[in-house]
Design a protein around this motif. Structure first.
Motif, PDB file in Angstrom:
ATOM      1  N   ARG A 157     -55.971  75.375  31.637  1.00  0.00           N
ATOM      2  CA  ARG A 157     -56.610  75.853  32.857  1.00  0.00           C
ATOM      3  C   ARG A 157     -55.944  75.155  34.038  1.00  0.00           C
ATOM      4  O   ARG A 157     -55.851  73.921  34.084  1.00  0.00           O
ATOM      5  CB  ARG A 157     -58.107  75.577  32.834  1.00  0.00           C
ATOM      6  N   PHE A 158     -55.474  75.964  34.968  1.00  0.00           N
ATOM      7  CA  PHE A 158     -54.676  75.467  36.092  1.00  0.00           C
ATOM      8  C   PHE A 158     -55.370  75.845  37.393  1.00  0.00           C
ATOM      9  O   PHE A 158     -55.582  77.030  37.667  1.00  0.00           O
ATOM     10  CB  PHE A 158     -53.275  76.082  36.038  1.00  0.00           C
ATOM     11  N   ALA A 159     -55.725  74.861  38.200  1.00  0.00           N
ATOM     12  CA  ALA A 159     -56.318  75.108  39.519  1.00  0.00           C
ATOM     13  C   ALA A 159     -55.198  75.040  40.555  1.00  0.00           C
ATOM     14  O   ALA A 159     -54.602  73.982  40.765  1.00  0.00           O
ATOM     15  CB  ALA A 159     -57.396  74.074  39.827  1.00  0.00           C
TER      16      ALA A 159
ATOM     17  N   ILE B 257     -72.084  68.568  45.505  1.00  0.00           N
ATOM     18  CA  ILE B 257     -71.471  69.714  44.832  1.00  0.00           C
ATOM     19  C   ILE B 257     -69.976  69.417  44.674  1.00  0.00           C
ATOM     20  O   ILE B 257     -69.268  69.251  45.662  1.00  0.00           O
ATOM     21  CB  ILE B 257     -71.651  71.004  45.653  1.00  0.00           C
ATOM     22  N   PRO B 258     -69.487  69.328  43.442  1.00  0.00           N
ATOM     23  CA  PRO B 258     -68.046  69.069  43.269  1.00  0.00           C
ATOM     24  C   PRO B 258     -67.226  70.288  43.656  1.00  0.00           C
ATOM     25  O   PRO B 258     -67.706  71.437  43.577  1.00  0.00           O
ATOM     26  CB  PRO B 258     -67.920  68.768  41.770  1.00  0.00           C
ATOM     27  N   LEU B 259     -65.997  70.056  44.090  1.00  0.00           N
ATOM     28  CA  LEU B 259     -65.110  71.150  44.462  1.00  0.00           C
ATOM     29  C   LEU B 259     -64.869  72.046  43.253  1.00  0.00           C
ATOM     30  O   LEU B 259     -64.637  71.553  42.149  1.00  0.00           O
ATOM     31  CB  LEU B 259     -63.789  70.607  44.983  1.00  0.00           C
ATOM     32  N   PHE B 260     -64.891  73.357  43.483  1.00  0.00           N
ATOM     33  CA  PHE B 260     -64.828  74.319  42.381  1.00  0.00           C
ATOM     34  C   PHE B 260     -63.749  75.364  42.632  1.00  0.00           C
ATOM     35  O   PHE B 260     -63.351  75.612  43.767  1.00  0.00           O
ATOM     36  CB  PHE B 260     -66.186  75.004  42.208  1.00  0.00           C
TER      37      PHE B 260
ATOM     38  N   SER C  47     -62.653  69.679  35.714  1.00  0.00           N
ATOM     39  CA  SER C  47     -62.672  70.086  34.309  1.00  0.00           C
ATOM     40  C   SER C  47     -61.393  70.807  33.890  1.00  0.00           C
ATOM     41  O   SER C  47     -61.243  71.174  32.726  1.00  0.00           O
ATOM     42  CB  SER C  47     -63.880  70.994  34.040  1.00  0.00           C
ATOM     43  N   PHE C  48     -60.455  70.998  34.831  1.00  0.00           N
ATOM     44  CA  PHE C  48     -59.221  71.722  34.537  1.00  0.00           C
ATOM     45  C   PHE C  48     -58.179  70.776  33.932  1.00  0.00           C
ATOM     46  O   PHE C  48     -58.301  69.551  33.997  1.00  0.00           O
ATOM     47  CB  PHE C  48     -58.677  72.369  35.807  1.00  0.00           C
ATOM     48  N   ASP C  49     -57.124  71.378  33.370  1.00  0.00           N
ATOM     49  CA  ASP C  49     -56.017  70.594  32.809  1.00  0.00           C
ATOM     50  C   ASP C  49     -55.051  70.146  33.909  1.00  0.00           C
ATOM     51  O   ASP C  49     -54.514  69.040  33.849  1.00  0.00           O
ATOM     52  CB  ASP C  49     -55.258  71.417  31.768  1.00  0.00           C
ATOM     53  N   PHE C  50     -54.812  71.042  34.879  1.00  0.00           N
ATOM     54  CA  PHE C  50     -53.897  70.747  35.981  1.00  0.00           C
ATOM     55  C   PHE C  50     -54.554  71.098  37.304  1.00  0.00           C
ATOM     56  O   PHE C  50     -55.274  72.103  37.409  1.00  0.00           O
ATOM     57  CB  PHE C  50     -52.603  71.566  35.874  1.00  0.00           C
TER      58      PHE C  50
ATOM     59  N   GLU D  87     -60.120  62.119  31.300  1.00  0.00           N
ATOM     60  CA  GLU D  87     -61.136  63.034  31.825  1.00  0.00           C
ATOM     61  C   GLU D  87     -60.654  63.766  33.076  1.00  0.00           C
ATOM     62  O   GLU D  87     -61.327  64.689  33.546  1.00  0.00           O
ATOM     63  CB  GLU D  87     -62.414  62.255  32.159  1.00  0.00           C
ATOM     64  N   ASP D  88     -59.508  63.370  33.600  1.00  0.00           N
ATOM     65  CA  ASP D  88     -59.013  63.936  34.846  1.00  0.00           C
ATOM     66  C   ASP D  88     -57.846  64.890  34.601  1.00  0.00           C
ATOM     67  O   ASP D  88     -57.057  64.687  33.667  1.00  0.00           O
ATOM     68  CB  ASP D  88     -58.542  62.819  35.775  1.00  0.00           C
TER      69      ASP D  88
END
Length: 621
Positions: A38-40, A90-93, A103-106, A139-140
């Protein structure tokens, strides 16, 4: 990971809630349980700015073509939403899934402009990701940077796990495959970084040590890990015609800065302007096949519903098949209510003929970029434009029905004299004078000449990377000289002059050529409240000055000294294909006000011609 609830109460009390809800036409939804990565993809500015960026659209499309990758988008929350997110924790989404970026991989961040650096820290902070790469755990996500500012990544080195140097279409697949292998292995985080460092074009800052001399300049910059190369080689797509291109770009719900279909007709530039970083780092010049571009135009207009199509290039007039492409766009789309935008054109007979067909002449203005008022200064910067070219081009435009012209200049260029400054006003006056040489019955209303000047900032990998800058008050003095000269012109009622904020220029200069010591200033400025520094309404120069004071970093060291010819620069570990010896030769030619022919006229041996097995201009892909 559950989706975040953006309540009606939140959305109704912030500006432009459509920035945060996702669900746009052509956005990609996937089952997160059926992908491996998952890539943001982040643009660290507002949604409207980021949605206008072609590079992100290309990578978003390319990544999502892979069944094992889901690429989503994230942008900097504006100040009102930033406040709400901190207050309500609220965490950035990401827009597509509304799930937390952490929660993403990148997390991939495109770095387009130095004045967005505090926004990068905002992205990390709101995501709950430690600002410093050394503090991150399993976790990051891995934070990767790219874009033009990555060609000097050092001011941001401690905030990124890795940087991608060059064009994204080349080795991202290799990076993703390497990540999947690492993930299956169960190895610690550093092992993936070691794998990544062995991929050409990937730079891992933690694997390099910078040592400094007593005077503050670099003594050495060396790898501290056996997997890290001494030189990181820029990645360039040689066959741009067959490179991935988004046939279904995401179409925003709200108006973006550039709300249109974009056709990238070529990469690189033959011109060799000595101040222009893009003209150097994107060499060699590579053209897209005109028949493929015609196909793209038809398909993308259908898939987006956009009502405008624009050509993208550093110098569109140099595209070999421009006439064929433009005539096709006019014939195919003009009667279908599609506007055609043609930026980066030289003002010649063909361009004016085309623009007269696609623009409302009475409402539109033409743009010239002489960059300097005097011929001597245009020779210094290698603009390749004579006053005769400018006056004749303006004359043809006026005779064709235009009465409004915008002129763009730079102040603070190397070797600039007061006479050069005053010539900005005088040249503008001569352009206006050319309008009044036309018989009255042929004029189209009142002549309006608007001249604007920005302040020159030396950039890495340009012949001017050795140049010094000036203090803020000196930029103002120069702007006032030009302003006063405008007031002395015969046609002053037809002339308007404005200039950019000199304070932003000072900061841009420090960050453009900064080293790792600049990172602590950026972090301190963010802690003090600096955000959206390229926006006038949010820019806090006083807080930036406080950050320099608190960290003990000297602006003068970065801006006010001319570099020695043999100085080791923070970016010298990157190989862009253009040699340092060529840049030095061009620096010397600039000091002598000598013009270098453009690449189509004569090869000057910059080194880019053979980079990656390509050519500068002889063949088309």
């Amino acid at each position: 990971m559950r989706k975040l609830a953006l309540t009606d109460e939140i959305l109704l009390n912030i500006e432009k809630p459509a920035r945060y809800i996702g669900g746009e036409v052509n956005s990609v939804q996937k089952d997160k349980n059926k992908v491996d990565i998952r890539f943001a993809m982040c643009f660290p500015d507002t949604y409207e700015i980021g949605m206008s960026h072609l590079g992100i659209q290309i990578l978003y499309d390319m990544f999502n073509r892979r069944d094992d990758v889901w690429c989503e988008r994230v942008y900097s929350p504006w100040t009102d939403m930033d406040k709400v997110m901190r207050e309500k924790q609220i965490p950035l989404f990401a827009l597509e899934s509304q799930e937390p970026v952490r929660s993403f991989d990148f997390l991939g961040i495109t770095i387009q402009f130095e004045m967005c650096y505090t926004n990068i820290l905002q992205i990390l902070d709101l995501s709950g990701i430690p600002l410093h790469a050394k503090d991150r755990t399993d976790e990051d996500p891995f934070v990767i940077g790219g874009g033009p500012c990555a060609y000097n990544p050092e001011p941001l080195a401690e905030f990124f796990d890795l940087f991608y140097i060059g064009e994204g279409e080349t080795v991202y697949d290799e990076l993703f495959d390497s990540y999947k292998e690492w993930k299956r292995s169960g190895e610690p985080r550093v092992r993936f970084l070691e794998r990544a460092a062995q991929i050409e074009g990937i730079y891992v800052p933690a694997f390099y040590d910078a040592e400094y001399k007593e005077d503050g300049t670099l003594l050495s910059f060396t790898p501290n890990n056996p997997h890290a190369p001494k030189k990181v080689r820029k990645q360039a797509v040689m066959n741009v015609t067959d490179a991935p291109y988004p046939m279904k770009p995401v179409a925003p719900f709200i108006k973006a800065t550039q709300d249109r279909v974009v056709l990238e007709i070529q990469r690189g530039c033959i011109r060799g302007c000595r101040f222009c970083q893009a003209g150097m780092i994107y060499r060699p010049t590579r053209e897209r096949n005109v028949e493929r571009l015609k196909e793209y135009a038809r398909t993308m207009l259908i898939n987006t519903g956009h009502e405008e199509i624009s050509l993208s290039s550093l110098s569109s007039s140099d595209y070999s098949d421009l006439k064929e492409l433009v005539n096709f766009l006019i014939d195919e789309f003009k009667d279908k209510g599609i506007n055609i935008s043609l930026p980066s054109l030289r003002i010649d007979a063909f361009s004016l003929d085309v623009m007269s067909k696609v623009q409302d002449i009475r409402k539109s203005s033409l743009t010239f970029a002489p960059e300097a008022g005097s011929q001597r200064m245009r020779n210094v910067i290698n603009k390749g434009l004579t006053e005769e070219d400018i006056i004749n081009g303006a004359g043809q435009a006026f005779e064709g029905g235009w009465s409004k012209v915008k002129l763009y200049f730079m102040l603070g260029l190397p070797t600039e004299t007061e006479e050069d400054m005053r010539e900005i006003a005088r040249l503008s006056d001569r352009v206006a004078r050319r309008y009044y040489e036309i018989p009255k019955e042929q004029r189209n209303g009142k002549c309006q000449i608007t001249a604007s000047s920005s302040f020159f900032v030396p950039k890495p990998f340009t012949p001017f990377q050795w140049a010094s800058m000036y203090p803020s008050e000196e930029y103002m003095r120069r702007a006032h000289i030009v302003r006063d000269e405008f007031q002395a012109q015969l046609n002053r009622k037809s002339l308007k002059y404005n200039w950019h904020d000199e304070r932003g220029t000072v900061l841009e200069g420090v960050m453009a050529r900064g080293d790792r010591n600049v990172g602590k200033v950026i972090e301190e400025a963010y802690r003090l409240g600096c955000l959206f520094d390229s926006w006038t309404e949010t820019f806090r120069y006083d807080l930036w000055m406080k950050a320099f004071e608190n960290t003990g970093v000297d602006i003068a060291f970065y801006n006010l000294r001319e570099r020695e010819r043999d100085e080791l620069f923070p970016w010298d570990f990157i190989d862009i294909g253009v040699s340092r010896s060529f840049l030095l030769k061009e620096w010397d030619r600039a000091m002598a006000a000598e013009v270098t022919p453009n690449c189509r006229m004569q090869c000057s041996g910059c080194g880019a011609a053979s980079f990656g097995g390509g050519v500068c201009y002889e063949g088309k892909n």
